[in-house]
Write a protein that holds these residues in place. Structure first.
Motif, mmCIF file in Angstrom:
data_model
loop_
_atom_site.group_PDB
_atom_site.id
_atom_site.type_symbol
_atom_site.label_atom_id
_atom_site.label_comp_id
_atom_site.label_asym_id
_atom_site.label_seq_id
_atom_site.Cartn_x
_atom_site.Cartn_y
_atom_site.Cartn_z
ATOM 1 N N MET A 173 40.208 32.331 42.250
ATOM 2 C CA MET A 173 39.373 31.801 43.350
ATOM 3 C C MET A 173 38.366 32.877 43.781
ATOM 4 S SD MET A 173 39.594 29.094 45.802
ATOM 5 C CE MET A 173 38.538 28.783 47.205
ATOM 6 N N GLU A 174 37.140 32.436 44.020
ATOM 7 C CA GLU A 174 36.096 33.355 44.448
ATOM 8 C C GLU A 174 35.913 33.242 45.957
ATOM 9 O OE1 GLU A 174 31.873 33.165 43.005
ATOM 10 O OE2 GLU A 174 32.867 33.987 41.214
ATOM 11 N N TYR A 175 35.887 34.370 46.632
ATOM 12 C CA TYR A 175 35.699 34.346 48.081
ATOM 13 C C TYR A 175 34.390 35.014 48.454
ATOM 14 C CZ TYR A 175 40.630 33.056 48.227
ATOM 15 O OH TYR A 175 41.831 32.419 48.049
ATOM 16 N N ILE A 176 33.739 34.457 49.464
ATOM 17 C CA ILE A 176 32.436 34.975 49.889
ATOM 18 C C ILE A 176 32.601 35.805 51.155
ATOM 19 C CG2 ILE A 176 30.099 34.306 50.641
ATOM 20 C CD1 ILE A 176 30.741 33.778 47.648
ATOM 21 N N GLY A 177 31.980 36.963 51.141
ATOM 22 C CA GLY A 177 32.060 37.852 52.296
ATOM 23 C C GLY A 177 30.701 38.065 52.932
ATOM 24 N N HIS A 178 30.558 39.213 53.569
ATOM 25 C CA HIS A 178 29.347 39.505 54.337
ATOM 26 C C HIS A 178 28.098 39.513 53.453
ATOM 27 C CE1 HIS A 178 26.882 40.969 57.523
ATOM 28 N NE2 HIS A 178 26.601 42.091 56.900
ATOM 29 N N GLY A 179 27.013 39.012 54.022
ATOM 30 C CA GLY A 179 25.742 38.963 53.294
ATOM 31 C C GLY A 179 25.722 37.863 52.245
ATOM 32 N N GLY A 180 26.729 36.963 52.308
ATOM 33 C CA GLY A 180 26.793 35.873 51.328
ATOM 34 C C GLY A 180 27.207 36.355 49.943
ATOM 35 N N LYS A 181 27.760 37.567 49.874
ATOM 36 C CA LYS A 181 28.139 38.140 48.582
ATOM 37 C C LYS A 181 29.624 37.921 48.290
ATOM 38 C CE LYS A 181 24.063 39.836 47.770
ATOM 39 N NZ LYS A 181 23.564 40.849 48.686
ATOM 40 N N LYS A 182 29.914 37.810 47.005
ATOM 41 C CA LYS A 182 31.294 37.702 46.547
ATOM 42 C C LYS A 182 32.090 38.921 47.046
ATOM 43 C CE LYS A 182 33.260 37.820 42.303
ATOM 44 N NZ LYS A 182 33.158 38.068 40.864
ATOM 45 N N ILE A 183 33.332 38.679 47.497
ATOM 46 C CA ILE A 183 34.174 39.795 47.955
ATOM 47 C C ILE A 183 34.315 40.830 46.827
ATOM 48 C CG2 ILE A 183 36.622 40.366 48.415
ATOM 49 C CD1 ILE A 183 35.209 39.479 50.925
ATOM 50 N N VAL A 184 33.985 42.068 47.158
ATOM 51 C CA VAL A 184 34.046 43.151 46.180
ATOM 52 C C VAL A 184 35.503 43.441 45.812
ATOM 53 C CG1 VAL A 184 33.658 45.643 45.918
ATOM 54 C CG2 VAL A 184 31.876 44.202 46.956
ATOM 55 N N GLU A 185 35.777 43.562 44.520
ATOM 56 C CA GLU A 185 37.116 43.965 44.060
ATOM 57 C C GLU A 185 36.924 44.940 42.909
ATOM 58 O OE1 GLU A 185 38.551 39.743 43.800
ATOM 59 O OE2 GLU A 185 40.315 40.571 44.804
ATOM 60 N N ARG A 186 37.234 46.190 43.144
ATOM 61 C CA ARG A 186 37.006 47.230 42.153
ATOM 62 C C ARG A 186 38.279 48.061 42.012
ATOM 63 N NH1 ARG A 186 31.512 48.155 41.208
ATOM 64 N NH2 ARG A 186 32.203 50.116 40.309
ATOM 65 N N VAL A 187 39.298 47.462 41.428
ATOM 66 C CA VAL A 187 40.589 48.120 41.309
ATOM 67 C C VAL A 187 41.075 48.001 39.866
ATOM 68 C CG1 VAL A 187 42.961 48.231 42.200
ATOM 69 C CG2 VAL A 187 41.120 47.368 43.671
ATOM 70 N N ILE A 188 41.430 49.129 39.269
ATOM 71 C CA ILE A 188 42.057 49.080 37.942
ATOM 72 C C ILE A 188 43.561 49.055 38.178
ATOM 73 C CG2 ILE A 188 42.394 50.320 35.765
ATOM 74 C CD1 ILE A 188 39.638 51.597 36.238
ATOM 75 N N VAL A 189 44.189 47.946 37.828
ATOM 76 C CA VAL A 189 45.618 47.822 38.152
ATOM 77 C C VAL A 189 46.519 48.322 37.026
ATOM 78 C CG1 VAL A 189 45.443 46.017 39.903
ATOM 79 C CG2 VAL A 189 45.552 45.374 37.511
ATOM 80 N N SER A 190 45.977 48.416 35.825
ATOM 81 C CA SER A 190 46.819 48.859 34.706
ATOM 82 C C SER A 190 46.830 50.386 34.618
ATOM 83 C CB SER A 190 46.286 48.254 33.399
ATOM 84 O OG SER A 190 46.430 49.170 32.338
ATOM 85 N N PRO A 191 48.024 51.011 34.782
ATOM 86 C CA PRO A 191 48.086 52.477 34.740
ATOM 87 C C PRO A 191 47.583 53.049 33.413
ATOM 88 C CG PRO A 191 50.141 51.560 35.578
ATOM 89 C CD PRO A 191 49.328 50.407 35.067
ATOM 90 N N SER A 192 47.812 52.344 32.314
ATOM 91 C CA SER A 192 47.373 52.912 31.033
ATOM 92 C C SER A 192 45.849 52.914 30.946
ATOM 93 C CB SER A 192 48.012 52.164 29.859
ATOM 94 O OG SER A 192 47.586 50.827 29.857
ATOM 95 N N GLU A 193 45.239 51.838 31.439
ATOM 96 C CA GLU A 193 43.776 51.805 31.457
ATOM 97 C C GLU A 193 43.232 52.882 32.404
ATOM 98 O OE1 GLU A 193 42.090 47.977 32.574
ATOM 99 O OE2 GLU A 193 40.076 48.860 32.654
ATOM 100 N N ALA A 194 43.905 53.031 33.550
ATOM 101 C CA ALA A 194 43.471 54.041 34.525
ATOM 102 C C ALA A 194 43.574 55.443 33.925
ATOM 103 C CB ALA A 194 44.310 53.929 35.794
ATOM 104 N N ARG A 195 44.688 55.709 33.229
ATOM 105 C CA ARG A 195 44.872 57.034 32.594
ATOM 106 C C ARG A 195 43.723 57.337 31.640
ATOM 107 N NH1 ARG A 195 50.435 55.975 32.669
ATOM 108 N NH2 ARG A 195 50.371 54.970 30.622
ATOM 109 N N GLU A 196 43.348 56.328 30.893
ATOM 110 C CA GLU A 196 42.261 56.492 29.936
ATOM 111 C C GLU A 196 40.935 56.795 30.636
ATOM 112 O OE1 GLU A 196 40.930 53.314 26.749
ATOM 113 O OE2 GLU A 196 43.111 53.752 26.673
#
Ligand SMILES: [Zn+2]
Length: 419
Positions: free
Chosen positions: A1-24
């Motif tokens: 589901m896409e949620y709209i936040g301030h300024g009419g922009k899509k809610i920002v989500e910038r999280v790497i949840v996979s530890p192996s990807e993060a390690r890399e």
């Protein structure tokens, strides 16, 4: 589901949840140790509390915020969100525009920062623009003065999901999770209550009044309005209520049924108060808009300090912003006080016995709490008082207020694991 936040922009989500990807992703990156404020703001950016910001501001945004209370693209915005660093550290580590660096918080890898813009900005000018003063007695001015001499603007991506310690784990919801929660509860209007306090009856009535206002014209079949208590978690000073007592005390209000369980919920938001009065009110509105709220209550002297702002400046500023620049409605509340003639808690806009009124004095209630004297239930709910005392024993080393011991030994609000 896409949620709209301030300024009419899509809610920002910038999280790497996979530890192996993060390690890399973090391999071989230059590292910078960051302060608590920057760590909290990284978490806020990455989960969309600061939508549409994708990172720390570049110079164009900082200038626009200070000069026009907007981002460079014109979106309403009142607070500079800056990554400050000593010029010396930049030189020592050879950091330049185009680099990617790893931000470390209390020895844990936190986020990566794309160094897009390295710049300077006069922090006195920043304080004057945001706070309307450069008086060093103002705590916000001290905060701006303490910023290091250089700023880095650039996108932030979390590489490590913060682990919230009890009791905060039960109250931590990202903007996405809040919206899911509201949908689950069937709430269509959500009125936010910003707080850094254990609630007394004045706070309780502020919430009740705002709930009535938010319901407005709705017929009984369509009442799907909830109150979101949004406890601000940031730096603490000796004498403040401990954070654990604040969240648990607020929660107690519905556990003890002063609010129905289905119209009230408590959450936390990470933010270091600037005490900017009206401009902070705008910022709080933006924050709660991103958290999915439709209304935001503002009492007397919201986010103010001392006598720097008129008590109702934070109400008036909402009439001075461009129409349609904010997708959340301010609910402007006057004062609730105790009137001995009415024999109850009443509203400054209603009760005519203003000579006899007894304002809710935070100082008086605190001194009673300090002496472990239970205030009368008209001004402080006994269940909340008991929860406060329990929290003091469990989390506060015997005190419901922050002590030096608490500040140095408390369990952190959140921690980061190894990757
Ligand atoms: Zn009265």
């Amino acid at each position: 589901m896409e949620y709209i936040g301030h300024g009419g922009k899509k809610i920002v989500e910038r999280v790497i949840v996979s530890p192996s990807e993060a390690r890399e992703r973090v391999q071989g990156l230059k590292q910078i140790e960051v302060s608590g404020r920057i760590a909290r703001e990284c978490v806020d950016i990455a989960y969309g509390f600061f939508t549409p910001l994708e990172g720390f501001m570049d110079k164009a945004d900082v200038e626009a915020v200070c000069e026009r209370m907007a981002l460079a693209d014109g979106t309403l915005w009142s607070m500079p969100i800056v990554f400050d660093i000593a010029g010396e550290e930049i030189r020592e580590k050879g950091i330049k525009e185009g680099d990617t660096i790893l931000l470390v918080y209390q020895d844990g890898p936190l986020a990566i920062l794309e160094v897009e813009n390295i710049f300077n900005y006069d922090t006195t000018k920043m304080a004057q623009a945001v706070l309307g003063t450069t008086d060093i007695k103002h705590p916000g001015v001290r905060m701006f003065n303490e910023l290091k001499d250089t700023f880095i603007g650039g996108e932030v991506t979390l590489v490590n999901v913060p682990r919230f310690n009890p009791p905060f784990d039960k109250f931590w919801y990202t903007p996405r999770q809040l919206r899911e929660k509201f949908a689950e509860k069937g709430w269509e209007r959500i009125v936010a209550h910003q707080t850094r306090n254990v609630p007394h009856s004045g706070h309780e009535w502020l919430m009740k009044g705002a709930w009535f206002s938010a319901n407005g014209e709705l017929p009984v079949e369509k009442l799907r309005t909830g109150i979101l208590v949004s406890c601000i978690i940031g730096p603490k000073r000796v004498g403040d209520y401990i954070d654990e007592a604040i969240v648990l005390g607020q929660q107690k209000l519905h556990e003890a049924r002063y609010f129905r369980d289905d119209i009230h919920m408590v959450s936390i938001a990470l933010w270091d108060m600037r005490y900017a009065g009206p401009k902070e009110a705008i910022f709080h509105a933006i924050l709660r808009e991103n958290m999915g709220c439709t209304h935001h209550m503002f009492g007397r002297d919201h986010a103010g300090v001392g006598t720097y702002y008129d008590p109702y400046d934070a109400h008036r500023i909402f009439d001075q912003i461009p129409e349609g620049s904010l997708n959340i409605k301010p609910v402007r509340i006057l004062e609730w006080w105790y009137c001995p003639i009415c024999g109850e808690v009443t509203y400054s806009g209603l009760c005519g016995h203003s000579q006899e009124r007894q304002n809710f004095s935070g100082t008086m209630i605190r001194s009673m709490v300090q002496d472990k004297v239970k205030p009368t239930k008209l001004i402080f709910r006994p269940e909340v008082f008991d929860k406060l005392m329990e929290s003091a024993d469990k989390y506060g080393f015997g005190s419901p207020f922050c002590t030096e011991k608490y500040l140095s030994k408390r369990q952190p609000v959140f921690e980061l694991s190894e990757l």
